[in-house]
Scaffold this motif. Sequence first.
Motif, PDB file in Angstrom:
ATOM      1  N   GLU A 175      61.498 -21.108 -99.663  1.00 13.82           N
ATOM      2  CA  GLU A 175      59.854 -21.131 -99.654  1.00 13.82           C
ATOM      3  C   GLU A 175      59.233 -20.770-100.201  1.00 13.82           C
ATOM      4  O   GLU A 175      57.847 -21.608-100.823  1.00 13.82           O
ATOM      5  CB  GLU A 175      59.510 -21.374 -98.021  1.00 13.82           C
ATOM      6  N   ASP A 176      59.025 -19.492-100.672  1.00 19.71           N
ATOM      7  CA  ASP A 176      57.482 -19.260-101.651  1.00 19.71           C
ATOM      8  C   ASP A 176      58.135 -19.800-103.128  1.00 19.71           C
ATOM      9  O   ASP A 176      57.457 -19.634-103.589  1.00 19.71           O
ATOM     10  CB  ASP A 176      58.213 -17.481-100.876  1.00 19.71           C
ATOM     11  N   SER A 231      60.000 -32.552-107.389  1.00 19.47           N
ATOM     12  CA  SER A 231      60.799 -32.011-106.860  1.00 19.47           C
ATOM     13  C   SER A 231      61.575 -32.594-106.181  1.00 19.47           C
ATOM     14  O   SER A 231      61.614 -34.338-105.938  1.00 19.47           O
ATOM     15  CB  SER A 231      60.727 -30.975-105.200  1.00 19.47           C
ATOM     16  N   PRO A 282      52.595 -27.618-111.649  1.00 20.59           N
ATOM     17  CA  PRO A 282      51.883 -28.477-111.132  1.00 20.59           C
ATOM     18  C   PRO A 282      52.633 -29.818-111.396  1.00 20.59           C
ATOM     19  O   PRO A 282      53.311 -31.449-110.852  1.00 20.59           O
ATOM     20  CB  PRO A 282      50.689 -28.548-110.782  1.00 20.59           C
ATOM     21  N   PHE A 320      60.141 -22.049-103.987  1.00 20.16           N
ATOM     22  CA  PHE A 320      59.743 -23.443-104.051  1.00 20.16           C
ATOM     23  C   PHE A 320      57.602 -23.559-103.907  1.00 20.16           C
ATOM     24  O   PHE A 320      57.726 -24.383-104.999  1.00 20.16           O
ATOM     25  CB  PHE A 320      60.203 -23.967-102.731  1.00 20.16           C
ATOM     26  N   ASN A 321      57.120 -23.319-103.101  1.00 21.27           N
ATOM     27  CA  ASN A 321      55.906 -23.076-103.586  1.00 21.27           C
ATOM     28  C   ASN A 321      55.355 -21.999-104.746  1.00 21.27           C
ATOM     29  O   ASN A 321      54.085 -23.090-105.327  1.00 21.27           O
ATOM     30  CB  ASN A 321      55.088 -22.366-102.475  1.00 21.27           C
ATOM     31  N   TRP A 322      56.087 -21.214-105.425  1.00 24.22           N
ATOM     32  CA  TRP A 322      55.325 -20.639-106.705  1.00 24.22           C
ATOM     33  C   TRP A 322      55.709 -21.579-107.940  1.00 24.22           C
ATOM     34  O   TRP A 322      55.208 -21.650-108.713  1.00 24.22           O
ATOM     35  CB  TRP A 322      56.141 -19.348-106.791  1.00 24.22           C
ATOM     36  N   THR A 323      56.783 -21.954-107.428  1.00 19.79           N
ATOM     37  CA  THR A 323      56.984 -23.445-108.671  1.00 19.79           C
ATOM     38  C   THR A 323      56.153 -24.284-108.881  1.00 19.79           C
ATOM     39  O   THR A 323      56.076 -25.276-109.937  1.00 19.79           O
ATOM     40  CB  THR A 323      58.590 -23.912-108.591  1.00 19.79           C
ATOM     41  N   LYS A 324      55.896 -25.290-107.809  1.00 15.05           N
ATOM     42  CA  LYS A 324      54.963 -26.232-107.513  1.00 15.05           C
ATOM     43  C   LYS A 324      53.822 -25.569-107.659  1.00 15.05           C
ATOM     44  O   LYS A 324      52.766 -26.725-108.822  1.00 15.05           O
ATOM     45  CB  LYS A 324      55.309 -26.384-105.711  1.00 15.05           C
ATOM     46  N   GLU A 325      53.661 -24.108-107.827  1.00 17.61           N
ATOM     47  CA  GLU A 325      51.692 -23.978-107.705  1.00 17.61           C
ATOM     48  C   GLU A 325      51.949 -23.517-109.273  1.00 17.61           C
ATOM     49  O   GLU A 325      50.774 -24.114-110.268  1.00 17.61           O
ATOM     50  CB  GLU A 325      51.923 -22.904-107.231  1.00 17.61           C
ATOM     51  N   TYR A 359      59.602 -13.358-110.982  1.00 14.74           N
ATOM     52  CA  TYR A 359      58.529 -14.420-111.116  1.00 14.74           C
ATOM     53  C   TYR A 359      59.002 -14.986-112.611  1.00 14.74           C
ATOM     54  O   TYR A 359      58.838 -15.920-113.262  1.00 14.74           O
ATOM     55  CB  TYR A 359      57.461 -14.537-110.328  1.00 14.74           C
ATOM     56  N   SER A 387      61.753 -29.726 -97.969  1.00  9.15           N
ATOM     57  CA  SER A 387      61.234 -29.580 -96.124  1.00  9.15           C
ATOM     58  C   SER A 387      62.588 -29.515 -95.637  1.00  9.15           C
ATOM     59  O   SER A 387      63.009 -28.329 -94.535  1.00  9.15           O
ATOM     60  CB  SER A 387      60.289 -30.225 -95.592  1.00  9.15           C
TER      61      SER A 387
END
Length: 123
Positions: A21-22, A36, A32, A24-29, A100, A5
């Motif tokens: 942000e997209d 990070s 899991p 990073f969020n995709w990578t986390k989803e 992706y 952040s």
Amino acid sequence: METISDYLAKIDNPEHRAQMEDVFNWTKEEFPDLKSKIAWNQPMFTDHDTFIIGFSIAKNNFAVSPEAVVVARFSEAIKTAGYTHTANLVRFPWDKPVNYDLLKDMIAFNITDKADCETFWRK
């Protein structure tokens, strides 16, 4: 800078910030179990304390750094996707959609290939 952040907040261009942000969020989803972190002023994801993938931004693109072994293995797929690369990083232009599928393949390869790795970087 301690978190992703914090890293995002320092990106001046709002479109670039949103795209990162997209990603990073995709990578986390999608992955899991990856952790990070910020190291060397760059956001990265690790698995069992070994490096999996890192990110950086530039004027015309963001770069993905999965280590040279991965870039070499996926060189043709990278070119087919319309991206350029060096030995250690892949450039994802800001003005193109993020592939992706390619990103997923590189991350998944690194997770599997480094499953028994006991160091941060490959030796």
